[in-house]
Design an enzyme around this catalytic site. Structure first.
Site, PDB file in Angstrom:
ATOM      1  N   GLU A  65       0.845  -1.202   0.000  1.00  0.00           N
ATOM      2  CA  GLU A  65       0.000   0.000   0.000  1.00  0.00           C
ATOM      3  C   GLU A  65       0.876   1.246   0.000  1.00  0.00           C
ATOM      4  OE1 GLU A  65      -2.752   0.349   3.336  1.00  0.00           O
ATOM      5  OE2 GLU A  65      -2.865   2.518   3.016  1.00  0.00           O
ATOM      6  N   ARG A 106       0.323  10.369  -0.203  1.00  0.00           N
ATOM      7  CA  ARG A 106       0.593  11.443   0.764  1.00  0.00           C
ATOM      8  C   ARG A 106       1.783  12.281   0.368  1.00  0.00           C
ATOM      9  NH1 ARG A 106      -0.168   8.311   6.554  1.00  0.00           N
ATOM     10  NH2 ARG A 106      -1.966   7.126   5.832  1.00  0.00           N
ATOM     11  N   THR A 123      -4.570   5.945   1.262  1.00  0.00           N
ATOM     12  CA  THR A 123      -5.010   7.333   1.435  1.00  0.00           C
ATOM     13  C   THR A 123      -5.836   7.795   0.225  1.00  0.00           C
ATOM     14  OG1 THR A 123      -2.850   7.628   2.548  1.00  0.00           O
ATOM     15  CG2 THR A 123      -4.248   9.559   2.398  1.00  0.00           C
ATOM     16  N   LYS A 172     -11.306  -1.863   6.285  1.00  0.00           N
ATOM     17  CA  LYS A 172     -10.171  -1.469   7.126  1.00  0.00           C
ATOM     18  C   LYS A 172     -10.746  -0.824   8.392  1.00  0.00           C
ATOM     19  CE  LYS A 172      -6.931   2.402   6.945  1.00  0.00           C
ATOM     20  NZ  LYS A 172      -5.890   3.109   6.182  1.00  0.00           N
TER      21      LYS A 172
END
Ligand code: 3PG
Length: 214
Positions: free
Chosen positions: A47, A51, A75, A135
């Site tokens: 992942e 960001r 994100t 999640k």
């Protein structure tokens, strides 16, 4: 052997290894050696969080040069993020929350999504969108293993990937829960190891993580 998982499902993403590394990359030059180290340690679902300005280029580099890895985008918050992730070669997405617009965008792209939830209402909203592999974020701050035990009653048909505050010390406790398939965490890819190019350390951390019992 190259991983060719057409239309990867969220379930496949969660079942592959006990830990999904949450990766923050500031330098495209780090992406490929880091991905190779994680794969060598037994972790191939990666992942890469959206960001940093370099995140999409890092995903592209990994997707191109490390066929054993499966690149995902973290994100992911908007439909535009989902589109950018697909364009960069991401095969799955992870989001810190859930919106119906994001759920729709990922369905439209055939992009597996692990939506983030922290409350019962958010779980119900994600389920309305067809998502049952979720999640739990931020896992420690929002109630930890006790919260997952409480959810196992009403949300008996949901499987979770707790992320946020999960460490090498508490991962096993999360993974022992029947409604937890894997955990997410940044401890496999420490910022200092990345900055120093200490790929051997990242490989060791990945190997240890890949061997945690679940
Ligand atoms: C995050 O969004 O940063 C992830 O949840 C990772 O959290 P962690 O650094 O506590 O593992």
């Amino acid at each position: 052997m190259a991983v060719t998982l057409d239309r990867l499902s969220a379930l496949q993403v969660m079942q592959d290894a006990p830990v999904i590394p949450v990766i923050v990359l500031h330098d495209v030059a780090h992406a490929v050696p880091m991905a190779r180290a994680l794969v060598a340690g037994g972790i191939r679902m990666l992942e890469v969080t959206l960001r940093t300005p370099q995140a999409l280029a890092c995903m592209e580099a990994i997707a191109k040069a490390v066929p054993q890895a499966v690149v995902g985008a973290g994100t992911v918050r908007t439909a535009a993020d989902a589109q950018a992730a697909v364009n960069a070669g991401a095969q799955f997405a992870v989001s810190p929350g859930y919106t119906p617009a994001l759920g729709q965008a990922c369905r439209d792209h055939g992009l597996a999504l692990l939506p983030g939830v922290a409350t019962g209402s958010e779980i119900m909203l994600a389920q309305e969108g067809g998502y049952t592999e979720l999640k739990f974020f931020p896992a420690m701050q929002a109630g930890g293993p006790a919260m997952l035990k409480a959810w196992s009653g009403p949300f008996f048909d949901v499987r979770f990937c707790p992320t946020g505050g999960v460490t090498s010390e508490n991962a096993a406790e999360f993974l022992s829960l029947p409604n937890v398939l894997c955990v997410g965490g940044s401890w496999l890819v420490p910022a200092d190891a990345m900055a120093q190019g200490d790929w051997a350390r990242i490989e060791t951390l990945a190997r240890q993580a890949s061997q945690i019992k679940r």
